[in-house]
Design a protein around this motif. Structure first.
Motif, PDB file in Angstrom:
ATOM      1  N   GLY A 166       1.314   3.584   0.301  1.00  0.00           N
ATOM      2  CA  GLY A 166       2.468   3.075  -0.423  1.00  0.00           C
ATOM      3  C   GLY A 166       3.479   2.379   0.455  1.00  0.00           C
ATOM      4  N   ASP A 167       3.344   2.493   1.782  1.00  0.00           N
ATOM      5  CA  ASP A 167       4.278   1.825   2.688  1.00  0.00           C
ATOM      6  C   ASP A 167       3.995   0.326   2.744  1.00  0.00           C
ATOM      7  OD1 ASP A 167       5.440   4.200   3.264  1.00  0.00           O
ATOM      8  OD2 ASP A 167       4.539   4.447   5.249  1.00  0.00           O
ATOM      9  N   TYR A 168       5.061  -0.442   2.928  1.00  0.00           N
ATOM     10  CA  TYR A 168       4.923  -1.887   3.137  1.00  0.00           C
ATOM     11  C   TYR A 168       4.940  -2.117   4.643  1.00  0.00           C
ATOM     12  CZ  TYR A 168       5.400  -6.888   2.306  1.00  0.00           C
ATOM     13  OH  TYR A 168       5.180  -8.237   2.265  1.00  0.00           O
ATOM     14  N   VAL A 169       3.841  -2.657   5.173  1.00  0.00           N
ATOM     15  CA  VAL A 169       3.705  -2.827   6.619  1.00  0.00           C
ATOM     16  C   VAL A 169       3.371  -4.284   6.925  1.00  0.00           C
ATOM     17  CG1 VAL A 169       2.980  -0.446   6.994  1.00  0.00           C
ATOM     18  CG2 VAL A 169       1.251  -2.204   6.563  1.00  0.00           C
ATOM     19  N   ALA A 170       3.658  -4.665   8.154  1.00  0.00           N
ATOM     20  CA  ALA A 170       3.363  -6.016   8.621  1.00  0.00           C
ATOM     21  C   ALA A 170       2.857  -5.932  10.052  1.00  0.00           C
ATOM     22  CB  ALA A 170       4.605  -6.910   8.538  1.00  0.00           C
ATOM     23  N   TRP A 171       1.837  -6.709  10.364  1.00  0.00           N
ATOM     24  CA  TRP A 171       1.312  -6.804  11.727  1.00  0.00           C
ATOM     25  C   TRP A 171       0.714  -8.202  11.892  1.00  0.00           C
ATOM     26  CZ3 TRP A 171      -1.192  -5.075   7.611  1.00  0.00           C
ATOM     27  CH2 TRP A 171      -2.515  -5.451   7.413  1.00  0.00           C
ATOM     28  N   GLY A 172       0.989  -8.811  13.019  1.00  0.00           N
ATOM     29  CA  GLY A 172       0.511 -10.174  13.220  1.00  0.00           C
ATOM     30  C   GLY A 172       1.069 -11.098  12.154  1.00  0.00           C
ATOM     31  N   ASP A 173       0.175 -11.826  11.487  1.00  0.00           N
ATOM     32  CA  ASP A 173       0.570 -12.732  10.411  1.00  0.00           C
ATOM     33  C   ASP A 173       0.270 -12.158   9.035  1.00  0.00           C
ATOM     34  OD1 ASP A 173       1.364 -14.618  12.303  1.00  0.00           O
ATOM     35  OD2 ASP A 173      -0.646 -15.508  12.421  1.00  0.00           O
ATOM     36  N   THR A 174      -0.034 -10.861   8.960  1.00  0.00           N
ATOM     37  CA  THR A 174      -0.423 -10.235   7.696  1.00  0.00           C
ATOM     38  C   THR A 174       0.559  -9.135   7.330  1.00  0.00           C
ATOM     39  OG1 THR A 174      -2.729 -10.615   8.363  1.00  0.00           O
ATOM     40  CG2 THR A 174      -2.359  -9.216   6.451  1.00  0.00           C
ATOM     41  N   GLU A 175       0.773  -8.971   6.045  1.00  0.00           N
ATOM     42  CA  GLU A 175       1.644  -7.905   5.564  1.00  0.00           C
ATOM     43  C   GLU A 175       1.223  -7.504   4.166  1.00  0.00           C
ATOM     44  OE1 GLU A 175       5.710  -9.448   4.286  1.00  0.00           O
ATOM     45  OE2 GLU A 175       5.095 -10.959   5.732  1.00  0.00           O
ATOM     46  N   GLY A 176       1.578  -6.284   3.777  1.00  0.00           N
ATOM     47  CA  GLY A 176       1.228  -5.818   2.449  1.00  0.00           C
ATOM     48  C   GLY A 176       1.470  -4.328   2.317  1.00  0.00           C
ATOM     49  N   ILE A 177       1.021  -3.757   1.182  1.00  0.00           N
ATOM     50  CA  ILE A 177       1.221  -2.345   0.863  1.00  0.00           C
ATOM     51  C   ILE A 177      -0.062  -1.580   1.162  1.00  0.00           C
ATOM     52  CG2 ILE A 177       1.755  -0.706  -0.981  1.00  0.00           C
ATOM     53  CD1 ILE A 177       3.326  -2.904  -2.351  1.00  0.00           C
ATOM     54  N   VAL A 178       0.053  -0.453   1.849  1.00  0.00           N
ATOM     55  CA  VAL A 178      -1.096   0.382   2.182  1.00  0.00           C
ATOM     56  C   VAL A 178      -1.612   1.045   0.912  1.00  0.00           C
ATOM     57  CG1 VAL A 178      -1.910   2.347   3.530  1.00  0.00           C
ATOM     58  CG2 VAL A 178      -0.203   0.789   4.504  1.00  0.00           C
ATOM     59  N   GLU A 179      -2.875   0.796   0.595  1.00  0.00           N
ATOM     60  CA  GLU A 179      -3.488   1.376  -0.600  1.00  0.00           C
ATOM     61  C   GLU A 179      -4.239   2.668  -0.287  1.00  0.00           C
ATOM     62  OE1 GLU A 179      -3.563   0.273  -3.898  1.00  0.00           O
ATOM     63  OE2 GLU A 179      -1.995  -1.144  -3.371  1.00  0.00           O
ATOM     64  N   SER A 180      -4.978   2.685   0.817  1.00  0.00           N
ATOM     65  CA  SER A 180      -5.744   3.881   1.186  1.00  0.00           C
ATOM     66  C   SER A 180      -6.087   3.809   2.667  1.00  0.00           C
ATOM     67  CB  SER A 180      -7.028   3.998   0.349  1.00  0.00           C
ATOM     68  OG  SER A 180      -7.905   2.914   0.619  1.00  0.00           O
ATOM     69  N   ILE A 181      -6.320   4.988   3.251  1.00  0.00           N
ATOM     70  CA  ILE A 181      -6.698   5.096   4.662  1.00  0.00           C
ATOM     71  C   ILE A 181      -8.032   5.824   4.722  1.00  0.00           C
ATOM     72  CG2 ILE A 181      -6.016   5.925   6.944  1.00  0.00           C
ATOM     73  CD1 ILE A 181      -3.138   5.967   5.953  1.00  0.00           C
ATOM     74  N   GLY A 182      -9.067   5.159   5.208  1.00  0.00           N
ATOM     75  CA  GLY A 182     -10.396   5.743   5.284  1.00  0.00           C
ATOM     76  C   GLY A 182     -10.816   6.046   6.706  1.00  0.00           C
ATOM     77  N   PHE A 183     -12.074   6.438   6.867  1.00  0.00           N
ATOM     78  CA  PHE A 183     -12.604   6.727   8.197  1.00  0.00           C
ATOM     79  C   PHE A 183     -12.602   5.482   9.071  1.00  0.00           C
ATOM     80  CE2 PHE A 183     -14.764  10.275   5.975  1.00  0.00           C
ATOM     81  CZ  PHE A 183     -14.295  11.301   6.781  1.00  0.00           C
ATOM     82  N   ARG A 184     -13.093   4.385   8.499  1.00  0.00           N
ATOM     83  CA  ARG A 184     -13.315   3.177   9.292  1.00  0.00           C
ATOM     84  C   ARG A 184     -12.251   2.123   9.076  1.00  0.00           C
ATOM     85  NH1 ARG A 184     -15.866  -1.663   8.795  1.00  0.00           N
ATOM     86  NH2 ARG A 184     -16.258  -1.245   6.594  1.00  0.00           N
ATOM     87  N   VAL A 185     -11.777   1.960   7.849  1.00  0.00           N
ATOM     88  CA  VAL A 185     -10.842   0.886   7.531  1.00  0.00           C
ATOM     89  C   VAL A 185      -9.677   1.418   6.709  1.00  0.00           C
ATOM     90  CG1 VAL A 185     -12.636  -0.898   7.581  1.00  0.00           C
ATOM     91  CG2 VAL A 185     -12.068   0.240   5.416  1.00  0.00           C
ATOM     92  N   THR A 186      -8.603   0.661   6.739  1.00  0.00           N
ATOM     93  CA  THR A 186      -7.444   0.892   5.876  1.00  0.00           C
ATOM     94  C   THR A 186      -7.338  -0.285   4.919  1.00  0.00           C
ATOM     95  OG1 THR A 186      -6.235   2.181   7.524  1.00  0.00           O
ATOM     96  CG2 THR A 186      -4.939   1.125   5.806  1.00  0.00           C
ATOM     97  N   ARG A 187      -7.185   0.014   3.639  1.00  0.00           N
ATOM     98  CA  ARG A 187      -7.104  -1.054   2.646  1.00  0.00           C
ATOM     99  C   ARG A 187      -5.645  -1.358   2.328  1.00  0.00           C
ATOM    100  NH1 ARG A 187     -11.963   1.279   1.838  1.00  0.00           N
ATOM    101  NH2 ARG A 187     -13.681  -0.173   1.502  1.00  0.00           N
ATOM    102  N   VAL A 188      -5.324  -2.659   2.383  1.00  0.00           N
ATOM    103  CA  VAL A 188      -3.953  -3.126   2.205  1.00  0.00           C
ATOM    104  C   VAL A 188      -3.927  -4.177   1.107  1.00  0.00           C
ATOM    105  CG1 VAL A 188      -1.996  -4.265   3.330  1.00  0.00           C
ATOM    106  CG2 VAL A 188      -3.429  -2.682   4.644  1.00  0.00           C
ATOM    107  N   ARG A 189      -2.941  -4.068   0.216  1.00  0.00           N
ATOM    108  CA  ARG A 189      -2.743  -5.068  -0.833  1.00  0.00           C
ATOM    109  C   ARG A 189      -1.699  -6.065  -0.342  1.00  0.00           C
ATOM    110  NH1 ARG A 189      -3.853  -5.144  -6.180  1.00  0.00           N
ATOM    111  NH2 ARG A 189      -4.388  -2.922  -6.118  1.00  0.00           N
TER     112      ARG A 189
END
Length: 289
Positions: free
Chosen positions: A132-155
């Motif tokens: 649910g956090d709004y994060v930004a890194w590099g040239d990308t930003e969005g809302i964290v949807e889920s955190i998995g073993f390998r990847v984090t999904r961001v909207r």
């Protein structure tokens, strides 16, 4: 040499098939897996998840991560118990070549897999990084949807779901622009020299202090920053509470529209904050008659 190695690998399997019935082993394997898996998913997992949820009511990241790791752990334990019940663990321990092959495979792929798993654990245990956090890194930003073993999904802001490797998030600088209770809007406008500077500053300040969405503590500030080629650069600073990307954009948009209406009513023109330098040369040649 090749035939000898093949016999060494196949010998434990042949012994198991001949020494004990294959059907009986299959029944033991399936029964043990179903029993351990059912107990894990039906008893252990609900109890642990209920306890974690009670201690982390406002942190869905931890609850979701515990559920995910428990499911994988239950499957791993059930699979190991099934192999032990069926007697197939001897195959792995007695076949040195099979053990070597497995060790080599794990060693080659382990670095990347371990890196992503450790990255996921770091993200899950980080109290400042949650679903649910709004994060930004590099040239990308969005809302964290889920955190998995390998990847984090961001909207993203374009409503796209992207899968970001955990290692990318743990090795790069992550910004949470709306992570605090207050957010400062910092914009600049240009007031042309022929316009009324004090009147423009008064309009900018009035529209900020009278807006209920803008905080009075800290108070809005209007400052003259610098003298440009054809205008004076003026800085506008004010704060909003409980910020999200939408509330911040809406607040500034409403403020800018009201300022524009006031300026038009008093014949004040606000200009760009960056001067554009234009240069060049013009050559004129006289044509011979």
């Amino acid at each position: 040499m090749g035939d000898l190695a093949a016999l060494q690998v196949a010998a434990p399997f042949v012994e198991l098939l001949v020494g004990d019935g294959l059907f009986a082993r299959a029944v033991k394997l399936v029964a043990a897996f179903v029993l351990v898996y059912g107990a894990g998913r039906g008893v252990v997992e609900p109890l642990v998840v209920r306890a974690v949820r009670a201690r982390n009511e406002n942190n869905p990241t931890v609850v979701g991560a515990v559920e995910l790791y428990l499911r994988v752990g239950v499957v791993a334990v059930a699979f190991g118990a099934a192999l032990a019940a069926a007697g197939y663990t001897r195959v792995l321990t007695r076949s040195t070549i099979a053990v070597a092959i497995v060790s080599l495979t794990v060693g080659v792929a382990g670095r990347e897999v371990l890196g992503t798993l450790v990255g996921g654990l770091f993200l899950v245990t980080d109290p400042n990084f949650n679903v649910g956090d709004y994060v930004a890194w590099g040239d990308t930003e969005g809302i964290v949807e889920s955190i998995g073993f390998r990847v984090t999904r961001v909207r993203t802001v374009d409503n796209e779901i992207i899968s970001v490797p955990n290692t990318e998030l743990t090795t790069n600088v992550i910004t949470k622009p709306y992570g605090q209770n207050q957010f400062r809007i910092n914009e600049e406008v240009g007031v042309y020299y022929e316009e009324g500077l004090e009147e423009a500053i008064e309009i900018l300040r009035d529209e900020a202090v009278t807006d209920p969405a803008i905080l009075n503590d800290p108070q809005p500030k209007i400052r003259v920053r610098s003298f440009e080629g054809d205008h004076i650069r003026v800085q506008v600073l004010f704060w909003v509470s409980e910020p999200t990307r939408r509330t911040v954009l809406d607040t500034f948009s409403d403020y800018a529209r009201r300022v524009q209406v006031r300026c038009e009513a008093t014949d004040i023109t606000l200009g760009a904050t960056s001067a554009v330098d234009m240069g060049g040369g013009l050559a004129v040649e006289r044509a011979d008659e």
